[in-house]
Scaffold this motif. Structure first.
Motif, PDB file in Angstrom:
ATOM      1  N   ILE A  33       1.056  -1.190  -0.320  1.00  0.00           N
ATOM      2  CA  ILE A  33      -0.088  -0.500   0.130  1.00  0.00           C
ATOM      3  C   ILE A  33       0.781   1.120   0.539  1.00  0.00           C
ATOM      4  O   ILE A  33       1.656   1.467   1.310  1.00  0.00           O
ATOM      5  CB  ILE A  33      -0.973   0.183   1.372  1.00  0.00           C
ATOM      6  CG1 ILE A  33      -2.010  -1.884   1.463  1.00  0.00           C
ATOM      7  CG2 ILE A  33      -1.454   1.547   0.802  1.00  0.00           C
ATOM      8  CD1 ILE A  33      -2.232  -1.203   1.960  1.00  0.00           C
ATOM      9  N   GLY A  34       1.419   1.487  -1.214  1.00  0.00           N
ATOM     10  CA  GLY A  34       1.798   3.450  -1.662  1.00  0.00           C
ATOM     11  C   GLY A  34       2.054   3.601  -2.271  1.00  0.00           C
ATOM     12  O   GLY A  34       1.222   3.177  -3.267  1.00  0.00           O
ATOM     13  N   ASN A  35       2.493   4.472  -2.834  1.00  0.00           N
ATOM     14  CA  ASN A  35       2.881   5.248  -4.777  1.00  0.00           C
ATOM     15  C   ASN A  35       3.151   4.227  -5.245  1.00  0.00           C
ATOM     16  O   ASN A  35       4.098   4.046  -4.619  1.00  0.00           O
ATOM     17  CB  ASN A  35       3.563   6.464  -3.933  1.00  0.00           C
ATOM     18  CG  ASN A  35       2.155   7.652  -3.020  1.00  0.00           C
ATOM     19  OD1 ASN A  35       0.765   7.741  -2.833  1.00  0.00           O
ATOM     20  ND2 ASN A  35       2.394   8.584  -2.136  1.00  0.00           N
ATOM     21  N   LYS A  36       2.989   4.284  -6.502  1.00  0.00           N
ATOM     22  CA  LYS A  36       3.750   3.472  -7.350  1.00  0.00           C
ATOM     23  C   LYS A  36       5.040   4.158  -7.590  1.00  0.00           C
ATOM     24  O   LYS A  36       5.992   2.973  -8.461  1.00  0.00           O
ATOM     25  CB  LYS A  36       2.956   2.933  -8.918  1.00  0.00           C
ATOM     26  CG  LYS A  36       1.695   2.848  -8.251  1.00  0.00           C
ATOM     27  CD  LYS A  36       1.116   1.663  -9.817  1.00  0.00           C
ATOM     28  CE  LYS A  36      -0.698   1.006  -9.282  1.00  0.00           C
ATOM     29  NZ  LYS A  36      -1.015   0.714 -10.640  1.00  0.00           N
ATOM     30  N   ASN A  37       5.231   5.003  -7.661  1.00  0.00           N
ATOM     31  CA  ASN A  37       5.842   6.109  -8.019  1.00  0.00           C
ATOM     32  C   ASN A  37       7.017   7.138  -7.298  1.00  0.00           C
ATOM     33  O   ASN A  37       5.960   7.613  -6.319  1.00  0.00           O
ATOM     34  CB  ASN A  37       5.155   6.737  -9.727  1.00  0.00           C
ATOM     35  CG  ASN A  37       5.794   6.020 -10.921  1.00  0.00           C
ATOM     36  OD1 ASN A  37       5.708   5.008 -11.111  1.00  0.00           O
ATOM     37  ND2 ASN A  37       4.972   6.319 -10.942  1.00  0.00           N
ATOM     38  N   GLY A  38       8.169   6.996  -7.127  1.00  0.00           N
ATOM     39  CA  GLY A  38       8.735   8.145  -6.127  1.00  0.00           C
ATOM     40  C   GLY A  38       8.536   7.488  -4.480  1.00  0.00           C
ATOM     41  O   GLY A  38       9.732   8.459  -3.962  1.00  0.00           O
ATOM     42  N   GLU A  39       8.257   6.505  -4.559  1.00  0.00           N
ATOM     43  CA  GLU A  39       8.544   6.304  -2.611  1.00  0.00           C
ATOM     44  C   GLU A  39      10.330   5.149  -3.409  1.00  0.00           C
ATOM     45  O   GLU A  39      10.754   4.053  -3.576  1.00  0.00           O
ATOM     46  CB  GLU A  39       7.820   4.913  -2.384  1.00  0.00           C
ATOM     47  CG  GLU A  39       6.231   5.241  -2.208  1.00  0.00           C
ATOM     48  CD  GLU A  39       6.458   6.700  -1.088  1.00  0.00           C
ATOM     49  OE1 GLU A  39       7.338   6.014  -0.053  1.00  0.00           O
ATOM     50  OE2 GLU A  39       5.353   6.448  -0.552  1.00  0.00           O
ATOM     51  N   ASP A  40      11.118   5.625  -2.190  1.00  0.00           N
ATOM     52  CA  ASP A  40      12.539   6.017  -2.349  1.00  0.00           C
ATOM     53  C   ASP A  40      12.377   4.002  -1.693  1.00  0.00           C
ATOM     54  O   ASP A  40      13.355   3.496  -2.347  1.00  0.00           O
ATOM     55  CB  ASP A  40      13.054   5.777  -1.202  1.00  0.00           C
ATOM     56  CG  ASP A  40      13.503   7.478  -1.782  1.00  0.00           C
ATOM     57  OD1 ASP A  40      13.150   7.603  -3.492  1.00  0.00           O
ATOM     58  OD2 ASP A  40      13.748   8.573  -1.468  1.00  0.00           O
ATOM     59  N   CYS A  41      11.208   3.586  -0.842  1.00  0.00           N
ATOM     60  CA  CYS A  41      11.184   2.394  -0.187  1.00  0.00           C
ATOM     61  C   CYS A  41      11.039   0.894  -1.588  1.00  0.00           C
ATOM     62  O   CYS A  41      11.422   0.215  -0.949  1.00  0.00           O
ATOM     63  CB  CYS A  41      10.650   2.332   0.860  1.00  0.00           C
ATOM     64  SG  CYS A  41      10.279   3.910   1.206  1.00  0.00           S
ATOM     65  N   LEU A  42      10.515   1.964  -1.911  1.00  0.00           N
ATOM     66  CA  LEU A  42      10.135   0.732  -3.361  1.00  0.00           C
ATOM     67  C   LEU A  42      11.010  -0.261  -4.379  1.00  0.00           C
ATOM     68  O   LEU A  42      11.349  -0.801  -4.455  1.00  0.00           O
ATOM     69  CB  LEU A  42       8.559   1.393  -3.904  1.00  0.00           C
ATOM     70  CG  LEU A  42       7.580   1.883  -3.437  1.00  0.00           C
ATOM     71  CD1 LEU A  42       6.922   1.943  -4.955  1.00  0.00           C
ATOM     72  CD2 LEU A  42       6.791  -0.439  -2.789  1.00  0.00           C
ATOM     73  N   ALA A  43      12.021   0.896  -4.013  1.00  0.00           N
ATOM     74  CA  ALA A  43      13.375   0.548  -4.799  1.00  0.00           C
ATOM     75  C   ALA A  43      13.907  -1.261  -4.083  1.00  0.00           C
ATOM     76  O   ALA A  43      14.381  -1.644  -4.685  1.00  0.00           O
ATOM     77  CB  ALA A  43      14.730   1.878  -4.746  1.00  0.00           C
ATOM     78  N   GLU A  44      13.923  -1.109  -2.170  1.00  0.00           N
ATOM     79  CA  GLU A  44      14.574  -1.984  -1.559  1.00  0.00           C
ATOM     80  C   GLU A  44      13.370  -3.248  -2.254  1.00  0.00           C
ATOM     81  O   GLU A  44      14.137  -3.884  -1.806  1.00  0.00           O
ATOM     82  CB  GLU A  44      14.675  -1.643  -0.668  1.00  0.00           C
ATOM     83  CG  GLU A  44      15.728  -0.330   0.118  1.00  0.00           C
ATOM     84  CD  GLU A  44      16.701  -0.825  -0.138  1.00  0.00           C
ATOM     85  OE1 GLU A  44      17.157  -1.704   0.243  1.00  0.00           O
ATOM     86  OE2 GLU A  44      17.539   0.209  -0.364  1.00  0.00           O
ATOM     87  N   LEU A  45      12.336  -3.208  -2.598  1.00  0.00           N
ATOM     88  CA  LEU A  45      11.897  -4.111  -2.635  1.00  0.00           C
ATOM     89  C   LEU A  45      12.476  -5.248  -3.431  1.00  0.00           C
ATOM     90  O   LEU A  45      12.398  -6.378  -3.941  1.00  0.00           O
ATOM     91  CB  LEU A  45      10.357  -3.624  -2.936  1.00  0.00           C
ATOM     92  CG  LEU A  45       9.687  -3.215  -1.713  1.00  0.00           C
ATOM     93  CD1 LEU A  45       8.163  -2.902  -2.139  1.00  0.00           C
ATOM     94  CD2 LEU A  45       9.438  -3.549  -0.657  1.00  0.00           C
TER      95      LEU A  45
END
Length: 192
Positions: A33-45
């Protein structure tokens, strides 16, 4: 250091999720649950092990289920932006959910009745991950006001260089409201 803490958190997430997973092949089906773009944390996934797969990323049920994504198979929620208003709708679509993890230390905005009242869902958060950084921010705020940074910025803008005495933090008294992890880190930075 913060990147290492994030990586450690992801490893911890996987270990906890593996213990909680109900699927036969022990695959963690993660709904972010988060923004598809622009979240630094998403890169860690991208560093998640093969035993974890991201089913969908979005802020609402509509965003999560667009393109035919089936979040009903989700066993884990990784929450970055969900709140009390959106989470009940998402939780209703995830009957297999066994683990809810908030990427933030504070849980006030995430805890809804549907989450709290369900004993099969483990709820975890990121307590301690940001404590060092927030302690430094608290010290920066103290320096901002004691050194009269707004006054210096106004002087710079107006091209005036008036003389004034700045306060020192050394020997000052600081009150800490809430002696949790962030408060302890703040005091450790100040005292040593």
């Amino acid at each position: 250091m913060e990147q290492n803490l994030r990586r450690e958190r992801l490893v911890r997430l996987h270990k906890m999720g593996a213990e909680s997973s109900t699927s036969a092949d022990n695959v963690l089906n993660v709904v972010v649950i988060g923004n598809k773009n622009g979240e630094d944390c998403l890169a860690e996934l991208a560093n998640l092990p093969k035993s974890a797969r991201i089913l969908a990323t979005g802020n609402t049920v509509n965003e999560l289920t667009e393109n035919g994504n089936d979040i009903s198979e989700g066993t884990v929620i990784l929450n970055m932006t969900g709140n009390k208003e959106t989470l009940p709708h998402i939780l209703a679509q995830m009957p297999q959910l066994v683990w809810f993890h908030s990427c933030w230390a504070g849980m006030d905005n995430s805890l809804c009745r549907e989450l709290v009242d369900n004993p099969k869902i483990k709820v975890t958060n990121a307590k301690g991950v940001f404590s060092s950084s927030l302690a430094e921010y608290a010290i920066a705020a103290c320096l901002h006001f004691s050194k009269e940074i707004p006054r210096l910025m106004a002087n710079k803008k107006n091209r005036t260089w008036d003389k004034f005495v700045v306060k020192e933090l050394r020997g000052a008294t600081m009150g800490v409201v809430g002696y949790g992890d962030i408060g302890m880190w703040s005091l450790s930075v100040l005292l040593y």
